[in-house]
Scaffold this motif. Sequence first.
Motif, PDB file in Angstrom:
ATOM      1  N   ILE A 175     -29.067 -12.878  -5.822  1.00 15.07           N
ATOM      2  CA  ILE A 175     -29.563 -12.762  -4.446  1.00 15.07           C
ATOM      3  C   ILE A 175     -28.545 -12.046  -3.568  1.00 15.07           C
ATOM      4  CG2 ILE A 175     -30.127 -14.096  -2.363  1.00 15.07           C
ATOM      5  CD1 ILE A 175     -31.462 -16.151  -4.242  1.00 15.07           C
ATOM      6  N   HIS A 176     -27.281 -12.429  -3.722  1.00 12.00           N
ATOM      7  CA  HIS A 176     -26.231 -11.817  -2.912  1.00 12.00           C
ATOM      8  C   HIS A 176     -26.153 -10.316  -3.160  1.00 12.00           C
ATOM      9  CE1 HIS A 176     -22.022 -10.635  -1.973  1.00 12.00           C
ATOM     10  NE2 HIS A 176     -22.291 -11.334  -0.884  1.00 12.00           N
ATOM     11  N   SER A 177     -26.212  -9.928  -4.433  1.00 17.43           N
ATOM     12  CA  SER A 177     -26.076  -8.504  -4.708  1.00 17.43           C
ATOM     13  C   SER A 177     -27.332  -7.743  -4.267  1.00 17.43           C
ATOM     14  CB  SER A 177     -25.727  -8.274  -6.187  1.00 17.43           C
ATOM     15  OG  SER A 177     -26.819  -7.763  -6.893  1.00 17.43           O
ATOM     16  N   SER A 227     -21.888 -12.871   4.492  1.00 16.07           N
ATOM     17  CA  SER A 227     -21.927 -13.983   3.546  1.00 16.07           C
ATOM     18  C   SER A 227     -21.166 -15.154   4.130  1.00 16.07           C
ATOM     19  CB  SER A 227     -21.285 -13.558   2.222  1.00 16.07           C
ATOM     20  OG  SER A 227     -21.044 -14.705   1.442  1.00 16.07           O
ATOM     21  N   ALA A 228     -21.698 -16.354   3.914  1.00 12.22           N
ATOM     22  CA  ALA A 228     -21.015 -17.559   4.383  1.00 12.22           C
ATOM     23  C   ALA A 228     -19.691 -17.742   3.643  1.00 12.22           C
ATOM     24  CB  ALA A 228     -21.916 -18.777   4.182  1.00 12.22           C
ATOM     25  N   LEU A 229     -19.493 -16.975   2.573  1.00 11.80           N
ATOM     26  CA  LEU A 229     -18.262 -17.122   1.795  1.00 11.80           C
ATOM     27  C   LEU A 229     -17.187 -16.105   2.191  1.00 11.80           C
ATOM     28  CD1 LEU A 229     -19.502 -17.894  -1.826  1.00 11.80           C
ATOM     29  CD2 LEU A 229     -18.956 -19.446   0.038  1.00 11.80           C
ATOM     30  N   GLU A 230     -17.498 -15.223   3.168  1.00 10.84           N
ATOM     31  CA  GLU A 230     -16.470 -14.228   3.472  1.00 10.84           C
ATOM     32  C   GLU A 230     -15.273 -14.916   4.130  1.00 10.84           C
ATOM     33  OE1 GLU A 230     -18.676 -11.381   5.734  1.00 10.84           O
ATOM     34  OE2 GLU A 230     -17.825 -12.044   7.619  1.00 10.84           O
ATOM     35  N   HIS A 231     -14.110 -14.326   3.930  1.00  9.59           N
ATOM     36  CA  HIS A 231     -12.827 -14.918   4.326  1.00  9.59           C
ATOM     37  C   HIS A 231     -12.495 -16.152   3.499  1.00  9.59           C
ATOM     38  CE1 HIS A 231     -13.307 -12.128   7.498  1.00  9.59           C
ATOM     39  NE2 HIS A 231     -14.229 -12.845   8.132  1.00  9.59           N
ATOM     40  N   ALA A 269     -19.929 -14.427  -8.105  1.00 12.59           N
ATOM     41  CA  ALA A 269     -20.198 -15.583  -8.964  1.00 12.59           C
ATOM     42  C   ALA A 269     -18.957 -16.471  -9.102  1.00 12.59           C
ATOM     43  CB  ALA A 269     -20.694 -15.127 -10.331  1.00 12.59           C
ATOM     44  N   ALA A 270     -17.808 -15.833  -9.275  1.00  7.41           N
ATOM     45  CA  ALA A 270     -16.566 -16.602  -9.435  1.00  7.41           C
ATOM     46  C   ALA A 270     -16.210 -17.345  -8.148  1.00  7.41           C
ATOM     47  CB  ALA A 270     -15.423 -15.669  -9.835  1.00  7.41           C
ATOM     48  N   LEU A 271     -16.363 -16.631  -7.016  1.00  4.95           N
ATOM     49  CA  LEU A 271     -16.046 -17.242  -5.726  1.00  4.95           C
ATOM     50  C   LEU A 271     -17.001 -18.398  -5.421  1.00  4.95           C
ATOM     51  CD1 LEU A 271     -14.420 -17.216  -3.087  1.00  4.95           C
ATOM     52  CD2 LEU A 271     -16.007 -15.513  -2.199  1.00  4.95           C
ATOM     53  N   PHE A 272     -18.282 -18.161  -5.724  1.00  9.03           N
ATOM     54  CA  PHE A 272     -19.315 -19.171  -5.500  1.00  9.03           C
ATOM     55  C   PHE A 272     -18.983 -20.428  -6.321  1.00  9.03           C
ATOM     56  CE2 PHE A 272     -24.307 -19.595  -5.496  1.00  9.03           C
ATOM     57  CZ  PHE A 272     -24.186 -20.754  -4.746  1.00  9.03           C
ATOM     58  N   GLY A 311     -23.699 -21.384  -0.605  1.00  5.73           N
ATOM     59  CA  GLY A 311     -24.650 -20.501  -1.278  1.00  5.73           C
ATOM     60  C   GLY A 311     -25.271 -19.501  -0.333  1.00  5.73           C
ATOM     61  N   PRO A 312     -25.993 -18.532  -0.875  1.00  5.72           N
ATOM     62  CA  PRO A 312     -26.596 -17.485  -0.032  1.00  5.72           C
ATOM     63  C   PRO A 312     -27.658 -18.013   0.932  1.00  5.72           C
ATOM     64  CG  PRO A 312     -27.315 -17.243  -2.321  1.00  5.72           C
ATOM     65  CD  PRO A 312     -26.252 -18.291  -2.309  1.00  5.72           C
ATOM     66  N   HIS A 313     -28.086 -19.268   0.764  1.00  6.58           N
ATOM     67  CA  HIS A 313     -29.032 -19.827   1.724  1.00  6.58           C
ATOM     68  C   HIS A 313     -28.337 -20.165   3.034  1.00  6.58           C
ATOM     69  CE1 HIS A 313     -27.228 -23.259  -0.334  1.00  6.58           C
ATOM     70  NE2 HIS A 313     -27.511 -23.982   0.724  1.00  6.58           N
ATOM     71  N   ARG A 314     -27.031 -19.881   3.127  1.00  3.73           N
ATOM     72  CA  ARG A 314     -26.294 -20.075   4.382  1.00  3.73           C
ATOM     73  C   ARG A 314     -25.845 -18.736   4.953  1.00  3.73           C
ATOM     74  NH1 ARG A 314     -25.667 -25.717   5.396  1.00  3.73           N
ATOM     75  NH2 ARG A 314     -23.622 -25.320   6.314  1.00  3.73           N
ATOM     76  N   ASP A 315     -26.247 -17.622   4.325  1.00  6.09           N
ATOM     77  CA  ASP A 315     -25.794 -16.306   4.777  1.00  6.09           C
ATOM     78  C   ASP A 315     -26.589 -15.840   5.998  1.00  6.09           C
ATOM     79  OD1 ASP A 315     -24.130 -16.487   2.655  1.00  6.09           O
ATOM     80  OD2 ASP A 315     -25.045 -14.884   1.472  1.00  6.09           O
TER      81      ASP A 315
END
Lengths: 425, 204
Positions: free
Chosen positions: A192-194, A223-227, A235-238, A258-262
């Motif tokens: 989904i992210h890609s 992305s909620a995972l940036e920074h 995948a590794a970061l997730f 997860g991407p449901h928070r992006d």
Amino acid sequence: MQLLRLEAYRFRNLSGEIEFAPGLNILYGPNAQGKSNWLEAVYLLATTKSFRTSHPRETLLYGEQDALLRGAVIEGNLTRELQLLLAETAKQTFVNGKREAVTRYLGVLDAVAFTAEELEVVRGGPEARRRFLDRGLVATMPAYLGTLAEYNRILKQKNRLLRDAADAADPNRFIPQIESWNDQLVRLGAEIHSARTGYVDRLRQALTPQLFGVETVDIRYRSALEHRGDLSDYAALFTERLALRLRNEIASGYSLVGPHRDDLEILGDGREIARFGSSGQQRSALLLLDLAQINVYNQAFSEYPVFLIDDIDAELDRTRIETLLNHLEGKTQTIVSTSKRALAERYGARAALRPIAGGRVVASATLELRDKAIDDEKNRGKNDDKNDDKNKDEIGAVGETGETDAVRAEAAESGDEEARHRAPF
Amino acid sequence: MLDYAEPVTRLIDEFKRLPGIGHKSAQRLAFHLLKSSQEDAERLADAIREVKARIIFCSTCNNLTDVDPCRFCANPARDRSIICVVEEPYNLVAIEKTREYHGAYHVLHGALSPIRGIGPEDLRIRNLLERLRPGPDGESEIREIILATNPNTEGEATANYLGRLLKPLGVRVTRIAMGLPVGSDLEYADEVTMHKALLNRHEM
């Protein structure tokens, strides 16, 4: 692709059919006569989804068990007939009279809609923006729908597990199970992210950021995972973040990673439009995004989806409408609705006009007569200068019955002033 | 008021409890039985009675059987160092039909699904672990476990769960492959399967 014709049965207040021309089509008429319902019907026929409601039952004519939409679509030299049967809880899709799976039905006709509801994308929360991206992705990459559905199914299972764990005396016992759902979440989440970042790149390139002049619009997938680490190996970061936040997830009973928070960042002159944009800026930005979506679609398929604009004059000022319609000329089949006769007249030479009253297309003479009647009524209201509200209500009720139309048509033919005023207001 | 005489209505009601049987089918089945001979009806009744009286779960692999251990577990020609794990007995039958697999089986009788309230304790996992227990020589006789749960989200989660559980025990754990059905045509593949097949493509 172009919608040639649409018939509606038992759908809201609609009846009969509309023939659509290539290029610009203008549905006009007083409010509450069914213009938006027709646009909704076109959108439903194309996507099987309404832009107004997620409950098909709400679109049925009151008291009916089902509604039917049928349309003819031409692409190249090929004409195909689409049929959508909406029951209270289920939908059935047909192509050329034969029942087809939704996956084969979708894509025969595609539509992008600019509506008051869609303003949520530039005004509301991240969910509306994720939906905007996902919608565009599904149109260009049908398998994405499966990925998304699977991700959501797993999320639901995992959330249930997290709630059970949160309530349990020994939450640790649930950890191996949670982790086994996380494995799939990571695989699908990375897809989904890609897909979304790729789509945002394409949208951004297709954006004409200054079409409407002053402000420059730009977008960015956030992305909620940036920074939080290296996004290039999502995948590794997730996986890492899931492990790190496992305890928090159990404590809250919800999936927090997860991407449901992006989110999709929409910027006007570098500032976030949802928070700092004026209402006009927000509308322009959404329109630019819709146009970009249409361009991306065109790059993928060398075709244009049908573009629907509900209540165009309420949403856009005159110069923006002018710019927009010029921009679309020779590209999309565009169907707009308006309650302003002046607008319909201004574009009358380059558009197909479809006067709408009582849920169907009427002869324009009927509508002009009604407009005149409304003007008369307004003037009378001004003369009275009181009971203003009462007058408004009455104007709203004009033309609800076929009888009224008949009486006025008669009046038009005989030129009888008296008959017109006898029309039951 | 009953539509039919009480025994008929009762039969229809019982049929309706079965999965996939609605009112019309139940009615059709009931009237079929009414029309058929006494022996035919008795044979069906006996078959139902017997299946409940004689069918048990194999104490080793949980497969349905009338003898314990079942004919797969008791067959000395089968390779007991490989165990193929499936969700339901009919999944086992599907694999057996290939005549390619000569190892042992293990039936879980379900898959993980928190929404439906199915957790690991509801699956037959404990006796799988027992099968992996080292023998007197300190070595387990199991070399490989093939996870053949269904290729849907629940089956996948179950496979992941078992993988995490079994790998630390030092046994080789594999998952059956997913992709295009062999012998058919690409045009019959749905988008999701096609997508997975493209993702899992391999070097020639």
